[in-house]
Design a protein around this motif. Structure first.
Motif, PDB file in Angstrom:
ATOM      1  N   THR A  31       0.856  -1.201   0.000  1.00  0.00           N
ATOM      2  CA  THR A  31       0.000   0.000   0.000  1.00  0.00           C
ATOM      3  C   THR A  31       0.883   1.239   0.000  1.00  0.00           C
ATOM      4  N   GLU A  32       0.296   2.396  -0.255  1.00  0.00           N
ATOM      5  CA  GLU A  32       1.057   3.635  -0.359  1.00  0.00           C
ATOM      6  C   GLU A  32       1.659   4.068   0.982  1.00  0.00           C
ATOM      7  N   ASP A  33       1.032   3.631   2.098  1.00  0.00           N
ATOM      8  CA  ASP A  33       1.569   4.024   3.414  1.00  0.00           C
ATOM      9  C   ASP A  33       2.572   3.026   3.979  1.00  0.00           C
ATOM     10  N   ARG A  70      18.192   5.866  -7.781  1.00  0.00           N
ATOM     11  CA  ARG A  70      18.363   6.471  -6.462  1.00  0.00           C
ATOM     12  C   ARG A  70      18.048   5.457  -5.373  1.00  0.00           C
ATOM     13  N   ILE A  71      18.747   5.595  -4.256  1.00  0.00           N
ATOM     14  CA  ILE A  71      18.547   4.708  -3.117  1.00  0.00           C
ATOM     15  C   ILE A  71      17.343   5.210  -2.335  1.00  0.00           C
ATOM     16  N   LEU A  72      16.441   4.317  -2.002  1.00  0.00           N
ATOM     17  CA  LEU A  72      15.238   4.683  -1.267  1.00  0.00           C
ATOM     18  C   LEU A  72      15.543   4.788   0.231  1.00  0.00           C
ATOM     19  N   THR A  73      14.946   5.806   0.832  1.00  0.00           N
ATOM     20  CA  THR A  73      15.147   6.035   2.270  1.00  0.00           C
ATOM     21  C   THR A  73      14.206   5.143   3.061  1.00  0.00           C
ATOM     22  N   GLU A  74      14.757   4.399   4.030  1.00  0.00           N
ATOM     23  CA  GLU A  74      13.984   3.384   4.744  1.00  0.00           C
ATOM     24  C   GLU A  74      12.886   3.975   5.618  1.00  0.00           C
ATOM     25  N   THR A  75      13.073   5.178   6.117  1.00  0.00           N
ATOM     26  CA  THR A  75      12.066   5.759   7.018  1.00  0.00           C
ATOM     27  C   THR A  75      10.883   6.367   6.264  1.00  0.00           C
ATOM     28  N   ALA A  79       4.519   6.216  -0.780  1.00  0.00           N
ATOM     29  CA  ALA A  79       3.994   7.459  -1.356  1.00  0.00           C
ATOM     30  C   ALA A  79       5.032   8.571  -1.299  1.00  0.00           C
ATOM     31  N   ASP A  80       5.796   8.633  -0.158  1.00  0.00           N
ATOM     32  CA  ASP A  80       6.821   9.672  -0.029  1.00  0.00           C
ATOM     33  C   ASP A  80       7.891   9.532  -1.106  1.00  0.00           C
ATOM     34  N   GLU A  81       8.214   8.281  -1.462  1.00  0.00           N
ATOM     35  CA  GLU A  81       9.237   8.056  -2.487  1.00  0.00           C
ATOM     36  C   GLU A  81       8.652   8.142  -3.905  1.00  0.00           C
ATOM     37  N   ASN A  82       7.318   8.455  -3.969  1.00  0.00           N
ATOM     38  CA  ASN A  82       6.647   8.654  -5.269  1.00  0.00           C
ATOM     39  C   ASN A  82       6.749   7.413  -6.176  1.00  0.00           C
ATOM     40  N   LEU A  83       6.571   6.220  -5.563  1.00  0.00           N
ATOM     41  CA  LEU A  83       6.600   4.988  -6.352  1.00  0.00           C
ATOM     42  C   LEU A  83       5.242   4.779  -7.027  1.00  0.00           C
ATOM     43  N   LYS A  84       5.289   4.279  -8.256  1.00  0.00           N
ATOM     44  CA  LYS A  84       4.094   4.040  -9.057  1.00  0.00           C
ATOM     45  C   LYS A  84       3.882   2.539  -9.241  1.00  0.00           C
ATOM     46  N   ASP A  85       2.690   2.222  -9.661  1.00  0.00           N
ATOM     47  CA  ASP A  85       2.367   0.819  -9.951  1.00  0.00           C
ATOM     48  C   ASP A  85       3.247   0.308 -11.072  1.00  0.00           C
ATOM     49  N   LYS A  86       3.766  -0.906 -10.881  1.00  0.00           N
ATOM     50  CA  LYS A  86       4.639  -1.582 -11.853  1.00  0.00           C
ATOM     51  C   LYS A  86       6.052  -0.990 -11.915  1.00  0.00           C
TER      52      LYS A  86
END
Length: 419
Positions: A31-33, A70-75, A79-86
């Motif tokens: 989920t986005e959260d 880019r490396i994703l921040t674990e905290t 949604a904050d990392e603006n990830l999209k479906d697929k």
């Protein structure tokens, strides 16, 4: 129908494409959260088939967004990392932190120190345990590095005797020593600290007693006040000090002698001149002797009364305490250490001069700067003052007249002590 609470409030469900360095691929529904840390944990459980044996595995991996690299921040959340479906994410293992060059150098240096470290006493004894013992008649020379402050006192005692003999040969010896006596302010009977006297008189003490108390306690208001309180009922408290009485008696005797000598000198001629010359020589010697005594009287030791009481309360005898304070210049802590230690130097050694035939003393006397200084009354005063107050040595070292003499003595001592 029962529906889980988390499904009711969950955000939009995304399908994320996960890839590993080993070539594995699958879709993770989140989920986005959902946080990136939670997503990484799910991915690792998928790789290890549902269990993480080593908790550190989670911290040793990271997720990278393939499109943006880019490396994703674990905290942060999905949604904050603006990830999209697929979207495609890479699960890779972090590289171990390289050892810094500085730490590597420190480790290498420490290792080198351990390798080149000298063996300790136990290691030497262990290594030489099986060696045979050899006894040889060899004289071991022990170099006794003498302490300058200890030897300086002996040097000063002997130099004072030499200076007095040299100055006594001067035709103006009496005037020189009178000048010396005045420079030393030996005649303390005429000098009193007015501020200290005022403090004591304002407390209600009689002026004559306050003056006497100040002279007996080196112008210390506190010690003088204690002395006055202790001697308030003493019948001899108003008696003059021995020095004042002696001087008064000497003056009266001199006046009487001159008065009685007047008629006899006026009655004769040649005999009078002969007697006058002889009496003049004797009078000069007597006056020199008296001045010497007055100068040396400055060196008479007066122990700190509070230090005496404090040390005696520790169980030491009064005579021992006074000796300790005399040796250590009224320093209570140093005196206590002296009493508890080997008691060196002894009080008898304080006024003992250096061997006049020693190479050190001969080298000092042969120095031209020292020879010239010994003809100056101020040098004699400096020696006397340093015997009584060793802490004043710095003052005389900085004096333009006595400083060069002290510097030469120090240099000669250091040179001979090394050889």
């Amino acid at each position: 129908m029962f529906v889980q609470e988390e499904k009711i409030f969950a955000g939009k469900v995304l399908k994320i494409h996960i890839c590993t360095m080993e070539g594995a691929e699958w879709l993770e529904e989140v989920t986005e959260d959902t946080t990136i840390e939670k997503l990484k944990e799910k991915c690792l459980k998928h790789c290890t088939h549902g269990s993480l044996e080593d908790p550190k595995t989670l911290t040793h991996h990271k997720l990278i967004h393939a499109a943006s690299e880019r490396i994703l921040t674990e905290t942060k959340t999905v949604a904050d990392e603006n990830l999209k479906d697929k979207d495609c994410l890479l699960l890779i293992k972090k590289r171990p932190q390289p050892v810094s060059a500085k730490m590597a150098d420190i480790a290498a240096e420490e290792k080198k120190k351990q390798e080149t470290k000298a063996p300790d006493k136990d290691a030497i004894l262990k290594a030489t345990a099986n060696l045979s013992t050899r006894h040889s008649d060899r004289t071991v020379t022990q170099h006794n590095i003498r302490d300058f402050q200890t030897e300086l006192r002996k040097i000063l005692v002997s130099l004072i005797e030499v200076a007095q003999k040299i100055l006594a040969l001067n035709p103006d010896a009496v005037e020189l020593f009178k000048k010396a006596n005045a420079m030393l302010d030996e005649d303390e009977e005429e000098r009193v600290d007015e501020t200290a006297l005022q403090q004591l008189t304002e407390m209600g003490f009689p002026e004559s007693r306050a003056i006497k108390a100040l002279r007996l306690n080196h112008m210390s208001v506190t010690q003088a006040m204690e002395w006055l309180i202790e001697h308030v009922d003493d019948p001899t408290v108003d008696m003059p000090l021995p020095g004042q009485e002696a001087q008064g008696g000497a003056g009266a005797a001199a006046a009487a002698a001159s008065a009685s000598a007047g008629p006899s000198l006026s009655a004769t001629g040649a005999l009078a001149r002969t007697l006058s010359q002889s009496s003049s020589e004797e009078s000069k010697q007597d006056e020199l002797t008296e001045i010497f005594k007055r100068i040396r009287r400055k060196r008479e030791f007066r122990p700190d009364s509070r230090a005496v009481i404090a040390l005696m309360e520790m169980g030491f005898d009064e005579k021992e305490v006074i000796d300790a304070l005399r040796v250590n210049n009224n320093q209570q802590d140093a005196a206590c250490e002296w009493l508890l230690g080997d008691r060196k130097p002894s009080p008898e050694e304080l006024d003992k001069g250096i061997d006049t035939n020693s190479p050190l003393f001969q080298a000092i006397l042969e120095n031209p700067v020292v020879q010239l200084g010994l003809t100056n009354p101020k040098t004699l005063l400096a020696f006397e003052d340093m015997l009584e107050n060793p802490l004043n040595s710095t003052q005389w070292m900085n004096d333009p007249e006595t400083g060069p003499v002290m510097l030469q003595i120090s240099r000669i001592f250091q040179t001979l002590n090394r050889t």
